[in-house]
Design a protein around this motif. Sequence first.
Motif, mmCIF file in Angstrom:
data_model
loop_
_atom_site.group_PDB
_atom_site.id
_atom_site.type_symbol
_atom_site.label_atom_id
_atom_site.label_comp_id
_atom_site.label_asym_id
_atom_site.label_seq_id
_atom_site.Cartn_x
_atom_site.Cartn_y
_atom_site.Cartn_z
ATOM 1 N N GLY A 1 0.803 -1.231 0.000
ATOM 2 C CA GLY A 1 0.000 0.000 0.000
ATOM 3 C C GLY A 1 0.831 1.273 0.000
ATOM 4 O O GLY A 1 0.283 2.368 0.071
ATOM 5 N N GLY B 1 2.294 2.511 -2.436
ATOM 6 C CA GLY B 1 2.094 3.228 -3.705
ATOM 7 C C GLY B 1 3.077 2.825 -4.794
ATOM 8 O O GLY B 1 3.256 3.554 -5.771
ATOM 9 N N CYS C 1 -0.763 3.084 4.934
ATOM 10 C CA CYS C 1 -0.687 1.927 4.025
ATOM 11 C C CYS C 1 -1.872 0.981 4.231
ATOM 12 O O CYS C 1 -2.481 0.523 3.262
ATOM 13 N N ARG D 1 -5.013 2.418 2.805
ATOM 14 C CA ARG D 1 -5.032 2.349 1.332
ATOM 15 C C ARG D 1 -5.387 0.941 0.858
ATOM 16 O O ARG D 1 -6.189 0.764 -0.062
ATOM 17 N N GLN E 1 -9.054 0.185 1.534
ATOM 18 C CA GLN E 1 -9.891 0.889 0.552
ATOM 19 C C GLN E 1 -9.828 0.180 -0.796
ATOM 20 O O GLN E 1 -10.833 0.025 -1.483
ATOM 21 N N ARG E 2 -8.623 -0.246 -1.156
ATOM 22 C CA ARG E 2 -8.449 -0.959 -2.425
ATOM 23 C C ARG E 2 -9.275 -2.239 -2.414
ATOM 24 O O ARG E 2 -9.945 -2.576 -3.384
#
Length: 212
Positions: free
Chosen positions: A30, A32, A139, A142, A145-146
């Motif tokens: 997470g 990125g 992280c 993220r 959420q993903r």
Amino acid sequence: MFNRLFSGIKSFVMSSTIKPDVVFVLGAPGAGKGTQCENIVKQFGFVHLSAGDLLREERNKEGSEYGELIEETIRNGRIVPVEITCSLIEMAMKKSGSNKFLIDGFPRNKDNLDGWNRQMASNVNLLFVLFFDCPQEVCVNRCLQRGAGGSGRSDDNPESLKKRFHTYMNDTMPIIRYYEEKNLVKHVDAGGTPDEIFEAVKAIYQNMPPCN
Ligand code: UDP
Ligand code: MG
């Protein structure tokens, strides 16, 4: 004299022209990595090879010998044996026909590092390691959420995430430290927005020695 000159030229050619350039991209789940790799591909013309994506692709192949092993390992946040991952990376590199690669999410433990050093390291020119450094809460959010957004990934759930972070802290951080000791790590503060993070990434790429 001529022999020496010739062998000097040969080793120069071998080291600067024939060997593909590689950047490793590391960071917590997470952090990125994938998002920024897409940006780098667009702006700097590298080919993006995500070790995780290559493994998921292999897992999804009908009749894959390794499908079950890969799925079980990913769900448990552990690391697939390097022979499998490294071969998938090597095949993808050959297939692409490129000579500039972002290898994302690898090497992430000592087995990966040793396997890479055995099989690949002397055939590539490792430019640097791009390390996305991001607070764990950011992280985790993220990734959740993903997962909620339908990533379809069997490891974007709280239970798998806990295991992925455990593996990251225990197994991947020592690899980042190994490359730090070699002065190869480029550190990116990855807690911000994708645009902010890409500004930091661009600064690194723009200061990079020219590729072959
Ligand atoms: N993985 C692995 N070896 C690798 C890269 C990935 O075994 O070289 C597995 C590992 O279980 C990891 C998962 O694939 O947790 C997902 O990796 P990816 O890089 O796609 O996601 P990240 O956890 O970095 O967001
Ligand atoms: Mg990824």
